[in-house]
Design a protein around this motif. Sequence first.
Motif, PDB file in Angstrom:
ATOM      1  N   ASN A   9       0.860  -1.235   0.037  1.00  0.00           N
ATOM      2  CA  ASN A   9      -0.029   0.131   0.091  1.00  0.00           C
ATOM      3  C   ASN A   9       0.755   1.318   0.160  1.00  0.00           C
ATOM      4  O   ASN A   9       0.532   2.256   0.524  1.00  0.00           O
ATOM      5  CB  ASN A   9      -0.930   0.049   1.240  1.00  0.00           C
ATOM      6  CG  ASN A   9      -2.274   0.997   0.956  1.00  0.00           C
ATOM      7  OD1 ASN A   9      -2.699   1.143  -0.123  1.00  0.00           O
ATOM      8  ND2 ASN A   9      -2.308   1.573   2.063  1.00  0.00           N
ATOM      9  N   MET A  10       2.272   1.166  -0.481  1.00  0.00           N
ATOM     10  CA  MET A  10       2.923   2.138  -0.670  1.00  0.00           C
ATOM     11  C   MET A  10       2.688   3.052  -1.986  1.00  0.00           C
ATOM     12  O   MET A  10       3.355   4.068  -2.074  1.00  0.00           O
ATOM     13  CB  MET A  10       4.391   1.745  -0.571  1.00  0.00           C
ATOM     14  CG  MET A  10       5.001   1.229   0.858  1.00  0.00           C
ATOM     15  SD  MET A  10       4.851   2.438   2.103  1.00  0.00           S
ATOM     16  CE  MET A  10       6.501   3.118   1.544  1.00  0.00           C
ATOM     17  N   PHE A  11       2.205   2.495  -2.787  1.00  0.00           N
ATOM     18  CA  PHE A  11       2.034   3.063  -4.278  1.00  0.00           C
ATOM     19  C   PHE A  11       0.619   3.126  -4.914  1.00  0.00           C
ATOM     20  O   PHE A  11       0.204   2.031  -4.789  1.00  0.00           O
ATOM     21  CB  PHE A  11       3.178   2.325  -5.031  1.00  0.00           C
ATOM     22  CG  PHE A  11       3.067   2.981  -6.474  1.00  0.00           C
ATOM     23  CD1 PHE A  11       3.666   4.133  -6.942  1.00  0.00           C
ATOM     24  CD2 PHE A  11       2.207   2.345  -7.449  1.00  0.00           C
ATOM     25  CE1 PHE A  11       3.692   4.687  -8.153  1.00  0.00           C
ATOM     26  CE2 PHE A  11       2.280   2.877  -8.828  1.00  0.00           C
ATOM     27  CZ  PHE A  11       3.207   3.934  -9.223  1.00  0.00           C
ATOM     28  N   ALA A  12       0.152   4.173  -5.354  1.00  0.00           N
ATOM     29  CA  ALA A  12      -1.126   4.126  -5.817  1.00  0.00           C
ATOM     30  C   ALA A  12      -1.156   4.931  -7.114  1.00  0.00           C
ATOM     31  O   ALA A  12      -0.401   5.759  -7.057  1.00  0.00           O
ATOM     32  CB  ALA A  12      -2.096   4.616  -4.843  1.00  0.00           C
ATOM     33  N   ARG A  13      -1.854   4.559  -8.079  1.00  0.00           N
ATOM     34  CA  ARG A  13      -2.008   5.355  -9.143  1.00  0.00           C
ATOM     35  C   ARG A  13      -3.272   5.260  -9.847  1.00  0.00           C
ATOM     36  O   ARG A  13      -4.102   4.228  -9.763  1.00  0.00           O
ATOM     37  CB  ARG A  13      -1.031   4.512 -10.424  1.00  0.00           C
ATOM     38  CG  ARG A  13      -1.263   5.062 -11.726  1.00  0.00           C
ATOM     39  CD  ARG A  13      -0.401   4.644 -12.830  1.00  0.00           C
ATOM     40  NE  ARG A  13       1.165   4.766 -12.619  1.00  0.00           N
ATOM     41  CZ  ARG A  13       2.033   3.974 -13.131  1.00  0.00           C
ATOM     42  NH1 ARG A  13       1.959   3.163 -13.937  1.00  0.00           N
ATOM     43  NH2 ARG A  13       3.315   4.270 -12.702  1.00  0.00           N
ATOM     44  N   ARG A  14      -3.706   6.480 -10.412  1.00  0.00           N
ATOM     45  CA  ARG A  14      -5.156   6.125 -10.850  1.00  0.00           C
ATOM     46  C   ARG A  14      -5.173   7.457 -11.890  1.00  0.00           C
ATOM     47  O   ARG A  14      -4.328   8.141 -12.094  1.00  0.00           O
ATOM     48  CB  ARG A  14      -6.124   6.732  -9.633  1.00  0.00           C
ATOM     49  CG  ARG A  14      -5.937   7.954  -9.010  1.00  0.00           C
ATOM     50  CD  ARG A  14      -6.710   7.985  -7.845  1.00  0.00           C
ATOM     51  NE  ARG A  14      -6.334   9.131  -6.803  1.00  0.00           N
ATOM     52  CZ  ARG A  14      -7.085  10.350  -6.693  1.00  0.00           C
ATOM     53  NH1 ARG A  14      -8.014  10.389  -7.306  1.00  0.00           N
ATOM     54  NH2 ARG A  14      -6.457  11.203  -5.975  1.00  0.00           N
ATOM     55  N   CYS A  15      -6.337   7.164 -12.786  1.00  0.00           N
ATOM     56  CA  CYS A  15      -6.515   8.006 -13.793  1.00  0.00           C
ATOM     57  C   CYS A  15      -7.726   8.866 -13.703  1.00  0.00           C
ATOM     58  O   CYS A  15      -9.093   8.331 -13.553  1.00  0.00           O
ATOM     59  CB  CYS A  15      -6.638   7.270 -15.149  1.00  0.00           C
ATOM     60  SG  CYS A  15      -6.966   8.095 -16.645  1.00  0.00           S
ATOM     61  N   VAL A  16      -7.774  10.270 -13.969  1.00  0.00           N
ATOM     62  CA  VAL A  16      -9.005  11.030 -13.572  1.00  0.00           C
ATOM     63  C   VAL A  16      -9.278  11.690 -14.899  1.00  0.00           C
ATOM     64  O   VAL A  16      -8.365  12.397 -15.509  1.00  0.00           O
ATOM     65  CB  VAL A  16      -8.511  12.033 -12.672  1.00  0.00           C
ATOM     66  CG1 VAL A  16      -9.946  12.997 -12.189  1.00  0.00           C
ATOM     67  CG2 VAL A  16      -8.313  11.356 -11.536  1.00  0.00           C
ATOM     68  N   SER A 137       3.268   8.296   4.162  1.00  0.00           N
ATOM     69  CA  SER A 137       4.155   7.058   3.668  1.00  0.00           C
ATOM     70  C   SER A 137       3.559   6.751   2.120  1.00  0.00           C
ATOM     71  O   SER A 137       3.945   5.863   1.547  1.00  0.00           O
ATOM     72  CB  SER A 137       4.145   5.973   4.333  1.00  0.00           C
ATOM     73  OG  SER A 137       2.868   5.285   4.661  1.00  0.00           O
ATOM     74  N   VAL A 138       2.400   7.252   1.753  1.00  0.00           N
ATOM     75  CA  VAL A 138       1.655   6.906   0.444  1.00  0.00           C
ATOM     76  C   VAL A 138       2.117   7.945  -0.678  1.00  0.00           C
ATOM     77  O   VAL A 138       1.709   8.883  -0.723  1.00  0.00           O
ATOM     78  CB  VAL A 138       0.265   6.756   0.752  1.00  0.00           C
ATOM     79  CG1 VAL A 138      -0.347   6.192  -0.670  1.00  0.00           C
ATOM     80  CG2 VAL A 138       0.077   5.806   1.825  1.00  0.00           C
ATOM     81  N   ARG A 139       2.730   7.308  -1.654  1.00  0.00           N
ATOM     82  CA  ARG A 139       2.995   8.130  -2.864  1.00  0.00           C
ATOM     83  C   ARG A 139       1.951   7.582  -3.985  1.00  0.00           C
ATOM     84  O   ARG A 139       1.745   6.715  -4.100  1.00  0.00           O
ATOM     85  CB  ARG A 139       4.422   7.665  -3.270  1.00  0.00           C
ATOM     86  CG  ARG A 139       4.956   8.315  -4.902  1.00  0.00           C
ATOM     87  CD  ARG A 139       6.260   7.656  -5.121  1.00  0.00           C
ATOM     88  NE  ARG A 139       6.511   7.833  -6.528  1.00  0.00           N
ATOM     89  CZ  ARG A 139       7.079   9.123  -7.061  1.00  0.00           C
ATOM     90  NH1 ARG A 139       7.358   9.836  -6.142  1.00  0.00           N
ATOM     91  NH2 ARG A 139       7.382   9.306  -8.229  1.00  0.00           N
ATOM     92  N   SER A 140       1.534   8.689  -4.431  1.00  0.00           N
ATOM     93  CA  SER A 140       0.332   8.543  -5.325  1.00  0.00           C
ATOM     94  C   SER A 140       0.622   9.208  -6.776  1.00  0.00           C
ATOM     95  O   SER A 140       1.518  10.305  -6.880  1.00  0.00           O
ATOM     96  CB  SER A 140      -0.876   9.262  -4.994  1.00  0.00           C
ATOM     97  OG  SER A 140      -1.339   8.612  -3.660  1.00  0.00           O
ATOM     98  N   GLU A 141       0.314   8.676  -7.872  1.00  0.00           N
ATOM     99  CA  GLU A 141       0.590   9.200  -9.005  1.00  0.00           C
ATOM    100  C   GLU A 141      -0.842   9.143  -9.893  1.00  0.00           C
ATOM    101  O   GLU A 141      -1.324   8.139  -9.738  1.00  0.00           O
ATOM    102  CB  GLU A 141       1.585   8.220 -10.053  1.00  0.00           C
ATOM    103  CG  GLU A 141       3.087   8.356  -9.725  1.00  0.00           C
ATOM    104  CD  GLU A 141       3.977   7.599 -10.498  1.00  0.00           C
ATOM    105  OE1 GLU A 141       3.441   7.178 -11.621  1.00  0.00           O
ATOM    106  OE2 GLU A 141       5.085   7.579 -10.222  1.00  0.00           O
TER     107      GLU A 141
END
Length: 419
Positions: A9-16, A137-141
């Motif tokens: 759960n350290m990396f999250a990516r989403r499209c908007v 601690s959560v990096r999001s792209e």
Amino acid sequence: MFSFSDQNNMFARRCVWVNGPVIVGAGPSGLAVGACLKEQGIPCVVLERADCIASLWQKRTYDRLKLHLPKQFCQLPKLPFPQHFPEYPTKKQFIDYLESYASHFGIKPQFNESVESAKYDEACRLWRIKTVSLQGSVRSEIEYICQWIVVATGENAERVVPEIDGLGDFYGEIIHACEYKSGEKYSGKKVLVVGCGNSGMEVSLDLVNHNAKPSMVSRSSVHVLPREIFGKSTFELAMMMMKWLPVWIVDKILLLLTWFILGNTESYGLKRPSIGPLELKNTYGKTPVLDVGALEKIRSGDIEVVPGIKKFSKNMVELVNGEELAIDSVVLATGYCSNVPSWLKEAEFFSKAGYPKTPFPNGWKGNTGLYAVGFTKRGLSGASSDAMKIAQDISKVWKEDLKQKKQKVPTHRRCISTF
């Protein structure tokens, strides 16, 4: 919204997918565009790398700062300053105004989101804007996809730190003017202020007021004008005269009045440019200094004006005239620059220096839904004017599209979230 996470759960990516424009920057320029779009009923997303609006004003300005121009020339569209504000609002008052402005128009930026890249996709005729944010601690792209992008990062996005021989060898404190808050801790110290623009002048004045001993470097020529002439704002007086007279005549009148009020500034080491102040501003974007008391301290010798720097050593600076000064600290009042080339993947509208290639007043609109606000070198009034033009231009297309069809999600990408 579609998103996924890895096992930790350290990396999250989403499209908007964004129905309206994406505005990059939540300073006064970005807020002005957002407000004008809201008035037209157009939704938008405002991206801001800092954790607050107007981060330049909130985090990178000195405490004594006031607006240099009367408030009527600095207010944003659709909402004037409160009547009880003084003619030249303080830093805190201006920040309060911006906070209330954002609240009034319901502008809620996406904070702590730094734009990594923005590129126009020729195949789908849409902009792809990739951001990175770190929350704990959560990096999001995130990738935003939209029809329009408004560049509102402005002329002062990054500090300019010049390369000066020996600067790295200097033992004392070296800071940029954006880190300077007050002269309180410099009492009794010898401080070299590099730069004689509005920031250099005000920092030097603030240092004197806190019993420091500043030397101000005047390497190039500069116009110093009184902030007011006969009780009226110099800027306001100039604008009035320009309705009837050409720029070169207004410049001559301003310089004549300045000579009567301030005297011959060249006698204090402040060489004047050969071009008049308004022509210089219009042609090269170089703002004249509006004196708020520094010149009096220069006359009295409390602020020493020195020529350009040759090199630094451990606790000394050697000037181009051979003179050596013992100093304790250095403040670099060396200005700012645009950061647009570092993230906007586009070379037709913006120059390599990060400013629109098309001169004022037509530098607000590019091709393929690209807009720029806050790059006119005409302060808040220029940004406000461009913000209104941008909103009107987008509104035309928005209303035409609304008549024909509802906004559709692009089929080339799974973009489920809608703003």
